[in-house]
Write a protein that holds these residues in place. Structure first.
Motif, PDB file in Angstrom:
ATOM      1  N   PRO A  65      -0.637  -8.520  10.536  1.00 24.17           N
ATOM      2  CA  PRO A  65      -0.068  -9.423   9.527  1.00 24.17           C
ATOM      3  C   PRO A  65       0.768  -8.643   8.510  1.00 24.17           C
ATOM      4  CG  PRO A  65      -2.419  -9.803   9.780  1.00 24.17           C
ATOM      5  CD  PRO A  65      -2.080  -8.585  10.577  1.00 24.17           C
ATOM      6  N   HIS A  66       1.828  -9.258   8.055  1.00 20.27           N
ATOM      7  CA  HIS A  66       2.724  -8.602   7.113  1.00 20.27           C
ATOM      8  C   HIS A  66       2.010  -8.204   5.823  1.00 20.27           C
ATOM      9  CE1 HIS A  66       5.460 -10.470   9.897  1.00 20.27           C
ATOM     10  NE2 HIS A  66       6.424  -9.697   9.433  1.00 20.27           N
ATOM     11  N   GLU A  67       1.044  -9.005   5.420  1.00 18.69           N
ATOM     12  CA  GLU A  67       0.332  -8.688   4.183  1.00 18.69           C
ATOM     13  C   GLU A  67      -0.380  -7.345   4.286  1.00 18.69           C
ATOM     14  OE1 GLU A  67      -0.240 -11.590   5.847  1.00 18.69           O
ATOM     15  OE2 GLU A  67       0.898 -12.971   4.602  1.00 18.69           O
ATOM     16  N   GLN A  68      -0.951  -7.044   5.447  1.00 20.60           N
ATOM     17  CA  GLN A  68      -1.656  -5.773   5.626  1.00 20.60           C
ATOM     18  C   GLN A  68      -0.676  -4.606   5.615  1.00 20.60           C
ATOM     19  OE1 GLN A  68      -4.994  -5.377   5.695  1.00 20.60           O
ATOM     20  NE2 GLN A  68      -4.562  -3.203   5.585  1.00 20.60           N
ATOM     21  N   VAL A  69       0.482  -4.786   6.211  1.00 22.88           N
ATOM     22  CA  VAL A  69       1.500  -3.735   6.221  1.00 22.88           C
ATOM     23  C   VAL A  69       1.967  -3.446   4.804  1.00 22.88           C
ATOM     24  CG1 VAL A  69       3.822  -3.139   7.011  1.00 22.88           C
ATOM     25  CG2 VAL A  69       2.234  -4.285   8.559  1.00 22.88           C
ATOM     26  N   ILE A  70       2.205  -4.493   4.021  1.00 23.71           N
ATOM     27  CA  ILE A  70       2.645  -4.314   2.636  1.00 23.71           C
ATOM     28  C   ILE A  70       1.545  -3.660   1.807  1.00 23.71           C
ATOM     29  CG2 ILE A  70       3.318  -5.548   0.533  1.00 23.71           C
ATOM     30  CD1 ILE A  70       4.745  -7.557   2.420  1.00 23.71           C
ATOM     31  N   ALA A  71       0.290  -4.048   2.024  1.00 27.52           N
ATOM     32  CA  ALA A  71      -0.825  -3.430   1.293  1.00 27.52           C
ATOM     33  C   ALA A  71      -0.947  -1.952   1.635  1.00 27.52           C
ATOM     34  CB  ALA A  71      -2.130  -4.156   1.614  1.00 27.52           C
ATOM     35  N   ASP A  72      -0.757  -1.594   2.913  1.00 29.59           N
ATOM     36  CA  ASP A  72      -0.777  -0.177   3.310  1.00 29.59           C
ATOM     37  C   ASP A  72       0.334   0.595   2.603  1.00 29.59           C
ATOM     38  OD1 ASP A  72      -2.948  -0.352   4.986  1.00 29.59           O
ATOM     39  OD2 ASP A  72      -1.758  -0.504   6.829  1.00 29.59           O
ATOM     40  N   GLY A  73       1.504  -0.028   2.503  1.00 28.25           N
ATOM     41  CA  GLY A  73       2.623   0.636   1.839  1.00 28.25           C
ATOM     42  C   GLY A  73       2.399   0.819   0.355  1.00 28.25           C
ATOM     43  N   LYS A  74       1.846  -0.199  -0.294  1.00 28.51           N
ATOM     44  CA  LYS A  74       1.592  -0.105  -1.738  1.00 28.51           C
ATOM     45  C   LYS A  74       0.501   0.901  -2.065  1.00 28.51           C
ATOM     46  CE  LYS A  74       3.151  -4.672  -3.144  1.00 28.51           C
ATOM     47  NZ  LYS A  74       2.753  -5.955  -3.715  1.00 28.51           N
ATOM     48  N   ALA A  75      -0.408   1.137  -1.124  1.00 36.32           N
ATOM     49  CA  ALA A  75      -1.453   2.126  -1.343  1.00 36.32           C
ATOM     50  C   ALA A  75      -0.928   3.544  -1.137  1.00 36.32           C
ATOM     51  CB  ALA A  75      -2.626   1.871  -0.398  1.00 36.32           C
ATOM     52  N   GLY A  76       0.267   3.673  -0.590  1.00 35.82           N
ATOM     53  CA  GLY A  76       0.833   4.984  -0.305  1.00 35.82           C
ATOM     54  C   GLY A  76       2.126   5.213  -1.047  1.00 35.82           C
ATOM     55  N   PRO A  77       3.173   5.557  -0.316  1.00 36.17           N
ATOM     56  CA  PRO A  77       4.441   5.938  -0.937  1.00 36.17           C
ATOM     57  C   PRO A  77       5.134   4.827  -1.717  1.00 36.17           C
ATOM     58  CG  PRO A  77       4.405   6.558   1.367  1.00 36.17           C
ATOM     59  CD  PRO A  77       3.192   5.743   1.117  1.00 36.17           C
ATOM     60  N   LEU A  78       4.918   3.581  -1.343  1.00 38.51           N
ATOM     61  CA  LEU A  78       5.604   2.498  -2.048  1.00 38.51           C
ATOM     62  C   LEU A  78       5.048   2.269  -3.446  1.00 38.51           C
ATOM     63  CD1 LEU A  78       6.254  -0.121   0.765  1.00 38.51           C
ATOM     64  CD2 LEU A  78       7.700   1.738  -0.037  1.00 38.51           C
TER      65      LEU A  78
END
Length: 87
Positions: free
Chosen positions: A5-18
């Motif tokens: 799901p896109h929400e999980q991808v965005i959450a992974d990004g916000k927890a890292g470089p984003l």
């Protein structure tokens, strides 16, 4: 391979470089986004190749299980050998 799901991808990004976005400079934001996308895709590919569990896991889990593995490099007869822990 089933997409996440896109929400999980965005959450992974916000927890890292984003988490560094927005920096106020367009080129810096573009660089962080490109580097994150490349790292994300490489981690997802490694997870899909490793196992079914890792294919569904978060980026943090993949990094802790596959990338951050302590090992010792030994050189013998012009060969490099990677010695992993038994656990």
């Amino acid at each position: 391979m089933r997409e996440r799901p896109h929400e999980q991808v965005i959450a992974d990004g916000k927890a890292g470089p984003l988490a560094h976005l927005p920096s106020g400079k367009f080129n810096a934001n573009a660089a962080w986004l490109i580097l994150w996308a490349m790292a994300h895709n490489l981690l997802r590919a490694a997870g899909a190749l490793a196992s079914a569990f890792h294919a569904k896991a978060t980026n943090t889990t993949i990094r802790s299980h596959l990338v951050h593995i302590p090992a010792r490099i030994a050189r013998s007869a012009r060969r490099l050998t990677l010695h992993l822990h038994r656990r």
